[in-house]
Design a protein around this motif. Structure first.
Motif, PDB file in Angstrom:
ATOM      1  N   SER A  60       0.828  -1.202   0.000  1.00  0.00           N
ATOM      2  CA  SER A  60       0.000   0.000   0.000  1.00  0.00           C
ATOM      3  C   SER A  60       0.859   1.247   0.000  1.00  0.00           C
ATOM      4  O   SER A  60       1.897   1.317   0.674  1.00  0.00           O
ATOM      5  N   LYS A  63      -3.007   4.243   3.026  1.00  0.00           N
ATOM      6  CA  LYS A  63      -4.436   4.540   3.001  1.00  0.00           C
ATOM      7  C   LYS A  63      -5.006   4.353   4.397  1.00  0.00           C
ATOM      8  O   LYS A  63      -4.382   3.734   5.273  1.00  0.00           O
ATOM      9  N   CYS A  64      -6.194   4.898   4.611  1.00  0.00           N
ATOM     10  CA  CYS A  64      -6.861   4.731   5.899  1.00  0.00           C
ATOM     11  C   CYS A  64      -7.050   3.236   6.169  1.00  0.00           C
ATOM     12  O   CYS A  64      -7.486   2.492   5.290  1.00  0.00           O
ATOM     13  N   ASP A  66      -4.445   1.294   7.141  1.00  0.00           N
ATOM     14  CA  ASP A  66      -3.099   0.730   7.236  1.00  0.00           C
ATOM     15  C   ASP A  66      -2.541   0.926   8.647  1.00  0.00           C
ATOM     16  O   ASP A  66      -2.900   1.884   9.348  1.00  0.00           O
ATOM     17  N   LYS A 111      -7.288   3.161  11.077  1.00  0.00           N
ATOM     18  CA  LYS A 111      -8.633   2.815  10.593  1.00  0.00           C
ATOM     19  C   LYS A 111      -9.680   3.868  10.927  1.00  0.00           C
ATOM     20  O   LYS A 111     -10.668   4.025  10.205  1.00  0.00           O
ATOM     21  N   CYS A 115      -8.689  11.038   6.045  1.00  0.00           N
ATOM     22  CA  CYS A 115      -7.682  10.947   4.996  1.00  0.00           C
ATOM     23  C   CYS A 115      -7.051  12.317   4.771  1.00  0.00           C
ATOM     24  O   CYS A 115      -7.438  13.308   5.381  1.00  0.00           O
ATOM     25  N   ASP A 143      -9.713   4.617   1.781  1.00  0.00           N
ATOM     26  CA  ASP A 143      -9.786   3.167   1.606  1.00  0.00           C
ATOM     27  C   ASP A 143     -11.080   2.743   0.910  1.00  0.00           C
ATOM     28  O   ASP A 143     -11.389   1.562   0.828  1.00  0.00           O
ATOM     29  N   ASN A 288      -9.617   7.068  -3.458  1.00  0.00           N
ATOM     30  CA  ASN A 288      -8.583   6.039  -3.371  1.00  0.00           C
ATOM     31  C   ASN A 288      -7.380   6.321  -4.268  1.00  0.00           C
ATOM     32  O   ASN A 288      -6.359   5.642  -4.164  1.00  0.00           O
TER      33      ASN A 288
END
Length: 375
Positions: A60, A63-64, A66, A111, A115, A143, A288
């Motif tokens: 990745s 991204k949200c 990770d 999580k 973003c 995400d 994304n």
């Protein structure tokens, strides 16, 4: 956990400043010159620590959702031992972890984070030495892979094709509209059924009208590059207040009685308070693939924010708490070619009718206003 603090030492640069009440005799001038020269010498700041961010998801770009390992490491040679070392890690202005007793690694789960670009700062303190600060940033893509939705036209209404629509607000059987262009900008009240302008007030020639929002009995209108916004009594359209804007003004909508969402043509979304339009929070809109710029006219819809992407037929549906694009709505083909002329410009203007659970949409110099359903 790795241990780096138990025998950690730091090279310290001590800068002394001696002051005296007065100097006697002919040496006073020389002493002052020497003191001035010392003050002008650059102070060397010793960097003792560094912070590295390592994405545990090696496939990745970030991204949200990770997880990132935040690794605090020593980068200087010790000169003496530090005692009671403490590292406070803050992300987006909130302390998320405190490392003590030799810990040097923290795992960050993103999580529940927004973003965009998140500032990271670390404050490192120890007995007897000056605090040290590290600044980094973490960029998180959304995400969510947005879907592209279509529309169904429910009804068509006449609209002033000379109105360069910038903002649209529905109330009952009429709408309030902010129009733009230099020396043509206005705030107006318009009948939905007929398209007749019921009330209208012009802006001064130096202002280019932009987004429009309604809060209670007030209408708020932005201007483009003048760093000004205005509040009006919605019954009389009389101007009652003026505000300073630190950014350009593009789109504006009320997301609650005490919060407005403001756009400035970038990917930024500013949450401002209606009392003085002061910014209380800033976030970025991402999908994304990265940041989504050219954010323009906006409207609250089913708990999300609908935002025109300027110079396109797309409306982004945005979670304004996280900045994530949930869906794109493609309004291509809404205004047919036979109704266009040389002055017809892009899609702009969104207003939600809660009673009909439908959207009114139009564009700059469009001869029609459309009531549509998203599908």
């Amino acid at each position: 956990m790795k241990k780096i603090f138990t025998s950690l030492a730091i090279a310290a640069a001590l800068v002394g400043c001696n002051s005296q009440g007065s100097h006697q005799g002919g040496n006073a001038s020389a002493d002052n010159s020497k003191a001035d020269a010392q003050l002008q010498q650059p102070v060397t700041v010793v960097k003792n620590f560094d912070l590295k961010l390592v994405n545990q998801n090696t496939e990745s770009a970030g991204k949200c959702g990770d997880k990132f390992s935040l690794l605090l490491s020593r980068v200087s040679q010790p000169a003496y031992q530090l005692q009671n070392v403490r590292a406070d890690i803050s992300i987006d202005g909130k302390i998320v972890a405190t490392l003590q007793g030799g810990d040097s690694t923290f795992v960050l789960d993103t999580k529940d984070m927004r973003c965009g670009k998140l500032p990271i700062s670390v404050k490192i303190s120890a007995d007897g030495v000056q605090d040290e600060y590290i600044a980094k940033s973490l960029e998180l893509y959304s995400d969510i892979t947005p879907k592209t939705l279509g529309y169904k036209v429910l009804k068509t209404f006449n609209h002033d094709r000379f109105a360069y629509t910038q903002g649209l607000v529905i109330e009952g059987d009429h709408f309030y509209e902010s129009t733009g262009l230099q020396r043509k900008s206005s705030l107006r009240k318009v009948s939905i059924a007929s398209g007749e302008v019921l009330q209208s007030v012009p802006l001064e020639d130096e202002y280019f009208g932009e987004g429009l929002a309604m809060v209670g009995e007030r209408l708020y209108q932005l201007t483009w590059r003048s760093h000004k916004a205005f509040a009006y009594d919605k019954k009389t359209l009389g101007r009652i207040q003026e505000f300073y804007l630190p950014t350009e003004g593009w789109g504006l909508t009320a997301v609650s009685p005490d919060t407005l969402a403001l756009t400035d043509g970038t990917c930024n979304l500013y949450m401002v308070e209606p009392g003085g339009l002061a910014t209380v929070k800033t976030l970025q809109v991402y999908d994304n693939a990265g940041p989504v710029a050219m954010l323009n006219e906006s409207e609250l819809y089913h708990g999300h924010l609908l935002v025109n992407i300027y110079q396109s037929n797309l409306i982004a549906e945005v979670d304004y708490h996280t900045g994530k694009v949930i869906n794109y709505i493609d309004l291509s083909g809404l205004l047919p070619d036979n109704l266009r002329d040389d002055n017809t410009d892009v899609l702009n203007g969104i207003a939600y009718d809660q009673a009909k659970d439908a959207l009114y949409v139009t564009g700059k110099n469009w001869p029609k206003l459309y009531l549509i359903k998203i599908k």
